[in-house]
Design a protein around this motif. Structure first.
Motif, PDB file in Angstrom:
ATOM      1  N   CYS A 166       5.741  10.495 -65.233  1.00  0.00           N
ATOM      2  CA  CYS A 166       4.899   9.764 -63.998  1.00  0.00           C
ATOM      3  C   CYS A 166       5.868   8.932 -63.387  1.00  0.00           C
ATOM      4  O   CYS A 166       5.948   8.964 -62.022  1.00  0.00           O
ATOM      5  CB  CYS A 166       4.029   9.163 -64.590  1.00  0.00           C
TER       6      CYS A 166
ATOM      7  N   PRO B 154       1.029  14.128 -52.681  1.00  0.00           N
ATOM      8  CA  PRO B 154      -0.445  14.261 -53.602  1.00  0.00           C
ATOM      9  C   PRO B 154       0.046  14.320 -55.153  1.00  0.00           C
ATOM     10  O   PRO B 154      -0.591  13.596 -55.776  1.00  0.00           O
ATOM     11  CB  PRO B 154      -0.872  15.429 -53.023  1.00  0.00           C
ATOM     12  N   LEU B 155       1.011  14.731 -55.432  1.00  0.00           N
ATOM     13  CA  LEU B 155       1.905  14.553 -56.684  1.00  0.00           C
ATOM     14  C   LEU B 155       1.795  12.938 -57.291  1.00  0.00           C
ATOM     15  O   LEU B 155       1.465  12.846 -58.369  1.00  0.00           O
ATOM     16  CB  LEU B 155       2.947  15.500 -56.896  1.00  0.00           C
TER      17      LEU B 155
ATOM     18  N   VAL C 240       0.055  10.458 -56.146  1.00  0.00           N
ATOM     19  CA  VAL C 240      -1.218  10.259 -56.440  1.00  0.00           C
ATOM     20  C   VAL C 240      -1.778  10.369 -57.677  1.00  0.00           C
ATOM     21  O   VAL C 240      -2.265   9.516 -58.566  1.00  0.00           O
ATOM     22  CB  VAL C 240      -2.336  10.780 -55.294  1.00  0.00           C
ATOM     23  N   ARG C 241      -1.614  11.514 -58.148  1.00  0.00           N
ATOM     24  CA  ARG C 241      -1.921  12.124 -59.354  1.00  0.00           C
ATOM     25  C   ARG C 241      -1.207  11.407 -60.683  1.00  0.00           C
ATOM     26  O   ARG C 241      -1.586  10.992 -61.607  1.00  0.00           O
ATOM     27  CB  ARG C 241      -1.979  13.723 -59.464  1.00  0.00           C
TER      28      ARG C 241
ATOM     29  N   ALA D 153      -2.441   7.963 -61.133  1.00  0.00           N
ATOM     30  CA  ALA D 153      -3.794   8.122 -61.797  1.00  0.00           C
ATOM     31  C   ALA D 153      -3.351   8.141 -63.251  1.00  0.00           C
ATOM     32  O   ALA D 153      -4.191   7.416 -64.225  1.00  0.00           O
ATOM     33  CB  ALA D 153      -4.770   9.194 -61.302  1.00  0.00           C
ATOM     34  N   ASP D 154      -2.547   8.946 -63.573  1.00  0.00           N
ATOM     35  CA  ASP D 154      -2.293   9.294 -64.930  1.00  0.00           C
ATOM     36  C   ASP D 154      -1.603   8.111 -65.511  1.00  0.00           C
ATOM     37  O   ASP D 154      -1.881   7.763 -66.721  1.00  0.00           O
ATOM     38  CB  ASP D 154      -1.246  10.441 -64.823  1.00  0.00           C
TER      39      ASP D 154
ATOM     40  N   ARG E 167     -14.092   9.963 -57.771  1.00  0.00           N
ATOM     41  CA  ARG E 167     -12.719  10.217 -57.943  1.00  0.00           C
ATOM     42  C   ARG E 167     -12.194  11.464 -57.718  1.00  0.00           C
ATOM     43  O   ARG E 167     -12.986  12.517 -57.936  1.00  0.00           O
ATOM     44  CB  ARG E 167     -12.400   9.961 -59.352  1.00  0.00           C
ATOM     45  N   ALA E 168     -11.011  11.582 -57.094  1.00  0.00           N
ATOM     46  CA  ALA E 168     -10.486  12.753 -56.686  1.00  0.00           C
ATOM     47  C   ALA E 168     -10.314  13.724 -58.013  1.00  0.00           C
ATOM     48  O   ALA E 168     -10.743  14.681 -58.330  1.00  0.00           O
ATOM     49  CB  ALA E 168      -9.029  12.450 -56.154  1.00  0.00           C
ATOM     50  N   GLY E 169      -9.754  13.017 -59.000  1.00  0.00           N
ATOM     51  CA  GLY E 169      -9.342  13.889 -60.394  1.00  0.00           C
ATOM     52  C   GLY E 169      -8.990  12.741 -61.569  1.00  0.00           C
ATOM     53  O   GLY E 169      -8.216  11.830 -60.939  1.00  0.00           O
TER      54      GLY E 169
ATOM     55  N   SER F 188      -7.326  11.598 -64.847  1.00  0.00           N
ATOM     56  CA  SER F 188      -6.271  12.043 -65.473  1.00  0.00           C
ATOM     57  C   SER F 188      -6.746  13.058 -66.794  1.00  0.00           C
ATOM     58  O   SER F 188      -7.809  12.987 -67.124  1.00  0.00           O
ATOM     59  CB  SER F 188      -5.443  10.792 -66.210  1.00  0.00           C
ATOM     60  N   SER F 189      -6.058  13.915 -67.171  1.00  0.00           N
ATOM     61  CA  SER F 189      -6.229  14.903 -68.283  1.00  0.00           C
ATOM     62  C   SER F 189      -6.627  14.142 -69.468  1.00  0.00           C
ATOM     63  O   SER F 189      -7.641  14.692 -70.008  1.00  0.00           O
ATOM     64  CB  SER F 189      -5.033  15.773 -68.456  1.00  0.00           C
TER      65      SER F 189
END
Ligand SMILES: Cc1cc2nc3c(=O)[nH]c(=O)nc-3n(C[C@H](O)[C@H](O)[C@H](O)COP(=O)(O)OP(=O)(O)OC[C@H]3O[C@@H](n4cnc5c(N)ncnc54)[C@H](O)[C@@H]3O)c2cc1C
Ligand SMILES: Cc1cc2nc3c(=O)[nH]c(=O)nc-3n(C[C@H](O)[C@H](O)[C@H](O)COP(=O)(O)OP(=O)(O)OC[C@H]3O[C@@H](n4cnc5c(N)ncnc54)[C@H](O)[C@@H]3O)c2cc1C
Lengths: 750, 750
Positions: free
Chosen positions: B407, B418-419, B421-422, B425-426, B505-507, B509-510
């Motif tokens: 990350c 966008p990567l 952003v993710r 979040a992660d 939330r957009a998404g 974290s896994s």
């Protein structure tokens, strides 16, 4: 300083909050007053014991009445208190927590110093007082208690139990009981064998030509190991060895063997003894190893009450000892350990609760005073169940002891009556349960101590907090006197034996009543209708009985299966071995259920004024081990529909709601254990709550002491704490010249 | 000695039984052969390592491949091995377990001796190698690692993170990194404040007249406490103090302060330092307390990257540090502790498994050889889940570290994509999880070590077994670097924050995917149809996700309730405080679920040859914490119908059936940890299985050593083990004259 509480709480209102507010008000007022004075005053008063005084002023029950109830009535409780202050004033027991700063050698020497006055005292008092004294001493100095226990309970206990009357009289007349030229140890365990006593390898071969035995250590694994007192202080040992005569092995028997000459302490010929060396705790007891190289001992050295040998080497089994006596002794020993476990819990939780009532950390908003740990719901959820554990183990141990005594007395009084038949059954059941209780009370205590230790934050890591050494000294109780797993398995096997036998029986002991009514227990549906019902102890006890019934039943069915042709036609031994995990699960639930029932009965028997707080604690105990602790008993309750999912939710709500209620009495409850500061030996557990000042003083004192010790040892002793609060220059520094200077002055590589 | 196994097991047959029989056959043949020789031969060969060789010959997977997989590939694994042998051969690291017999002062001195060569080494190597070196050193000598870690990670790390570039360059150029006239410590905690750093009380008041700060300890509770290195070895400290200027309190800031003069180690004027004294473990690190009495330090002493102060005393906040950097550092520190926890588990379980493969106790019938502990189903049920814990913590820590690095790299490479952003979040999710992982991995390890210790029976209580000190050294990890309860609460709060935010939330974290699909997770019904299905890792992972979803949901609902008018209109702080027990429960499940998922993913990614054993271990981990460990997760599964009662029974059967399967590979599995005897530092964990001889030698050596030390100290040093295997006469006995003789010779009362 006595305080009238600002505002008496309404019943059922959240008393915990009222207490919290009152403490904050009183403390801020005092702080404001002090802030007007000079700086040194503010400093020294920083954490006076006000919070504890306020907590105490809110007690919902008469504290000393609870103390009396716990310790068998006012008279006994007061006697116990006198014993404690007796010991506190004995010069050889002063400054116990010096042990943290003294070298091991001095700690061991102190054990012996304490033994000096001791013998005369106990020979003059009643056995029940001695037992009380032992309980207290086991808290005060576990190593000392071990050394004395090895001599009286193990060494002399074996002689008394296994010797003929002549042998007993003879040995007593030589001074054995008085520690006059005799200090005994108990040499059973070997490097290779502990739990399996029948497998011991030391041999005692009868030599008819000289009417002697030849005691021999045939291999490294046969070396006697861990023998308490052997390394430095014992003159004699009871040695367990295989009796060999005329080429036959008669199994393991006890022999009284001299190890050293009391005049000069030289080892006897053929005896080699070494020190087992560094260990986790109990540093004051000298565990040693012993090897015998064909040592000759006279024929009369074999304790011959049960098995004797004549001049020609013919071995004869005499009448075996009475079963009930053997049960009685085993129960006593195991319950004694449970008593010790409850005492360890009491100490740990007293320290943790008092500190939590004083320590503040984080404030909800900048102007507010910081919150005391005890007011955090998470801290309550950590500590309150441990408080309940302490009470549960206490009552279970106490009451098991009383039941054992009652049964034994009945058996002696009316040996052939139907009452006696019942008493014997009860005694057997108690024995089965006592093995499990030994295991589960000590496992529980181990966790209680560690959780309390961690609840202090960093200060729990300091030796002076007293919890690290409490833990280190205590945990061996999980291993000796019957390894816990082996004990728990024994309990499990007993449960399944009763299960298999349940219909053939006249009547099962009340502790196993759930097996007699097995179908009923398995068909149980809790009648609880709302959260508050889960405070009803009768319902909790029934629920546990059903869970236990299911687990014993499962283990039993599994074993029957293994025994059957379809399941492999195993031998009973194999079957029990294979089903060991199920047996352990059953034993665990049974022991928790047993503690719960004993606790519940103690609540019923308590004076009315004490019942409300005890009832809550007892419910908390039951609910905690149902819902939160390992083994997931509540899953079984759901699975078997003893509880519905809604009921389990209610049970959780009840569990949760009990926390602040018990927290409101937490300080008075630990006060009821009546442990003096001397025994707590922890600044964080001080009755007056002045924890920081006391801690700081102790730390400074420790440094000074180590300084002195180092100086006395010419600089080569234990120099751990040599810096102290003194301004060190290189000359005084323990390793400035040897390490730091060369490090600082070295030339750097390019 | 290499062995061809007598009989290769059929797949799915009980390999454990075949192994058991083979060992018994081989060992009895060898014993028969030896019995023909002289007695001394029998003795010395008594417990050769045959059982371990046989166990190894049955390994179902390529052991060294697993080692390589565990440690990041062959190359890294071999590098790690080289590092270990490097350290083993460094003279200053020889005979590590001498610490059990040496006085504390010598142990502390050894810490410094080890520091000498160290600095040059690490300055020359790549950071990734240094990290590996630190992992290894933390096992080899935790005290040494602490001392070095305090200097590099805490002292220097704070300077690097909070100092301006000028400050960093300036301090580095003075030799700070090279330990040249500088040895740092980290003075944050005070007697009164640890977790609540914002509440620290030490003051640094700016004095515009002289352009200095006055550093002052205004009260006893403001005394800096527990400061590692302060007592005896530090010259400088980073001191955290409240910045006061022109009557305003600007909160806690770090200051670089000189404590001692490196020439002669005399304390600087106004600085008082003392030793914190005896503590539970880590005896080789010198923790101290510090008080400042209006000590003057220059203005540049304040580390001013984020907050600066000018000549006039005006305080200015500069650009705050990047969030992602801060997260990265926190994650690294916490995961580092999880790595240490996994290493502690690996050491403990290696010792316990190898000993269990050698130790025999009880035979099923008189002629049979005694059963090895590892062949007892109850012993398997104790140890195998701990083995699974070691792997689970390992993979979770390892993979969290990798994710964090990935990350961070992504964020640096494509900051605005966008990567990224993710990735951010992660990173936040990882941070939330890492706090919980720190807490739960250390709590787990604490229990693993203690259970392993007890599984050795009495020998686990010996210091030389290495488990008591492993425990004592380790447990402080539950407290420092973020107290576990505080960390777990932080994790719980993060989970609920995500829960509250889940739709906005957009998404997620896994790691928190189960919150994004909350309804689905709560409606989950396990599709498992038979016991074997519970070995399916995907199903287990889903089950955990649902349990977690429920617990987070419960905590979240509770908090919403508290925040609502009906629930008391609490402030968020109060609400989170009241719901702390629910937060802790959610965090616990989340962390276990997280470990399970990481483990499962590591299984998927593993080479095919390694998958079968790892799959079983992973399933065991999941099932154990579902069924057996505290918190009763399986009850939640039942309650919410994620599992039916029948399925739970299947799960239990699966759990049970995994034990002998994993047991069959237990020795190869611990071998794969590749811990050399030097690091295990326990005769019971020896690779060659020759445990008794090694133990006995170590015990004898300990006595001799103590003897010598006592002699060197003129008799007044640590005389613990003075008896040794020597024939003692009164003259040499440490307290015969002072204690035993007077006891034995006293005149008795009439
Ligand atoms: C500090 C200390 C002081 C002591 N003092 C004395 C003393 O004064 N005199 C004396 O004679 N002894 C003494 N002992 C020894 C003590 O009694 C033994 O350690 C204890 O009986 C356990 O035996 P062991 O150590 O051989 O363990 P083992 O019997 O070898 O047990 C090892 C492990 O195997 C497990 N195990 C064993 N059998 C089974 C089974 N059938 N099924 C499943 N699991 C099994 C156990 O649970 C344990 O985990 C002392 C020990 C210590 C630590
Ligand atoms: C061996 C050792 C070495 C150390 N080395 C250093 C060092 O080099 N430098 C340094 O600065 N510090 C050092 N420390 C200190 C360490 O960082 C602190 O002990 C730690 O941060 C915990 O703080 P505390 O001890 O004040 O506990 P507290 O913060 O007082 O916590 C006490 C208890 O309260 C609970 N608690 C606290 N807050 C809450 C809350 N909000 N909600 C619920 N429960 C709560 C905790 O869980 C804990 O059980 C060391 C400590 C030890 C033991």
């Amino acid at each position: 300083m006595t305080l009238t509480p600002v505002k008496r709480p309404e019943p059922k209102q959240l008393r915990a909050h009222v207490i919290q507010e009152t403490v904050d008000t009183v403390v801020s007022a005092e702080a404001a007053r002090l802030a007007e004075g000079p700086e040194w005053l503010t400093q020294s008063q920083e954490n006076h014991g006000l919070p504890l005084s306020v907590e105490r002023s809110f007690a919902s029950f008469p504290v000393w009445e609870l103390t009396h109830y716990l310790f068998g009535g006012r008279e006994r409780a007061e006697h116990r208190e006198r014993l404690m202050s007796d010991i506190e004033r004995d010069p050889s027991f002063m400054m116990l927590d010096l042990k943290h700063d003294l070298p091991m050698g001095s700690v061991r020497e102190a054990t012996l110093r304490r033994a000096r006055n001791f013998t005369e005292t106990i020979l003059e008092e009643h056995e029940s007082v001695t037992r009380m004294r032992f309980d207290v001493l086991a808290m005060v100095d576990p190593s000392f208690m071990t050394r004395v226990g090895v001599h009286y309970a193990l060494f002399w206990g074996t002689i008394r139990g296994q010797g003929t009357t002549e042998q007993i009289v003879d040995l007593a007349s030589q001074g054995m009981l008085l520690l006059k030229d005799f200090f005994g140890c108990f040499a059973m365990t070997e490097l290779g064998h502990g739990s399996n006593v029948a497998g011991l390898q030391t041999t005692a071969t009868f030599m008819p030509e000289s009417d002697e035995f030849e005691l021999h250590t045939p291999s490294l694994l046969a070396t006697k190991w861990w023998i308490g007192g052997a390394a430095e202080s014992a003159t004699h040992a009871v040695v367990f060895a295989r009796l060999l005569s005329n080429g036959t092995d008669y199994g393991v028997r006890p022999f009284v063997v001299q190890l050293r000459h009391p005049q000069d302490f030289a080892l006897c010929f053929g005896v080699t003894i070494g020190d087992c060396g560094a260990k986790m705790g109990r540093h004051g007891i000298d565990n040693g190893w012993i090897q015998f190289n064909r040592v000759r001992i006279p024929r009369r050295a074999m304790l011959a009450r049960h098995v004797s040998i004549n001049r020609a080497g013919v071995v004869r089994e005499r009448a075996r000892g009475s079963r009930q006596l053997a049960y009685g002794a085993l129960i006593t020993a195991r319950v004694q350990i449970a008593v010790d476990a409850s005492n360890a819990c009491k100490r740990a939780i007293t320290i943790a609760v008092r500190y939590a009532a004083v320590r503040r950390q984080f404030s909800p908003h900048p102007e507010a005073p910081e919150t005391r740990l005890l007011d955090y719901p998470s801290h309550q959820a950590r500590l309150m169940p441990l408080l309940a554990d302490a009470f549960a183990i206490h009552f279970a141990a106490e009451r098991t002891q009383l039941q054992q005594q009652a049964c034994s007395e009945l058996l002696e009084a009316v040996p052939e009556s139907p009452l006696a038949v019942r008493a014997l059954a009860d005694l057997k059941a108690l024995h089965g349960t006592a093995s499990g209780l030994k295991a589960h009370s000590t496992w529980l205590a181990q966790r209680v101590i560690e959780e309390c230790r961690q609840s202090l934050g960093g200060h729990g890591y300091s030796s002076y907090a007293g919890l690290a050494s409490l833990q280190a000294d205590f945990v061996v109780q999980c291993t000796w006197d019957g390894d816990n797993t082996v004990m728990a398995l024994q309990c499990g096997r007993y449960l399944v034996a009763c299960w298999r036998d349940r219909t053939g029986r006249a009547g099962l002991s009340s502790n196993l009543a759930y097996l007699a009514t097995l179908e009923q227990a398995l068909a149980y549906r809790s009648p609880a209708r709302r959260a508050a019902d889960f405070q009803r102890l009768d319902l909790l006890v029934q629920l546990y009985s059903s869970v236990c019934a299911h687990l014993v039943d499962t283990a039993g069915v599994k074993i029957e299966q293994y025994l059957s042709p379809a399941g492999g036609n195993m031998s009973p031994d194999e079957a029990y071995r294979e089903a060991a995990p199920e047996l352990l699960r059953a034993a665990r639930a049974h022991c928790l259920g047993y503690m719960l029932r004993q606790f519940a009965e103690a609540v019923t028997a308590a004076p009315a004024s004490l019942r409300p707080p005890l009832e809550k604690l007892c419910a908390l105990f039951g609910l905690h081990h149902l819902i939160e602790s390992a083994g997931a008993l509540c899953a079984i309750a759901l699975e078997k529909s003893f509880l519905s999912p809604e009921q389990l939710r209610d049970a959780r709500d009840c569990y949760r709601a009990l926390m602040p209620e018990i927290r409101a009495d937490a300080v008075p409850l630990v006060d009821s254990f009546a442990l003096p500061d001397f025994i707590l030996a922890s600044p964080f557990g001080r009755y007056d709550g002045d924890v920081y000042r006391a801690y700081f003083d102790r730390v400074k004192f420790g440094s000074t002491l180590s300084n002195e010790a180092a100086r006395a040892a010419g600089g080569s002793g234990d120099r751990r704490a040599t810096s102290g609060p003194v301004r060190l220059t290189g000359q005084e520094h323990p390793y400035f010249e040897s390490q730091l200077k060369p490090l600082f002055r070295r030339t750097l590589p390019e």
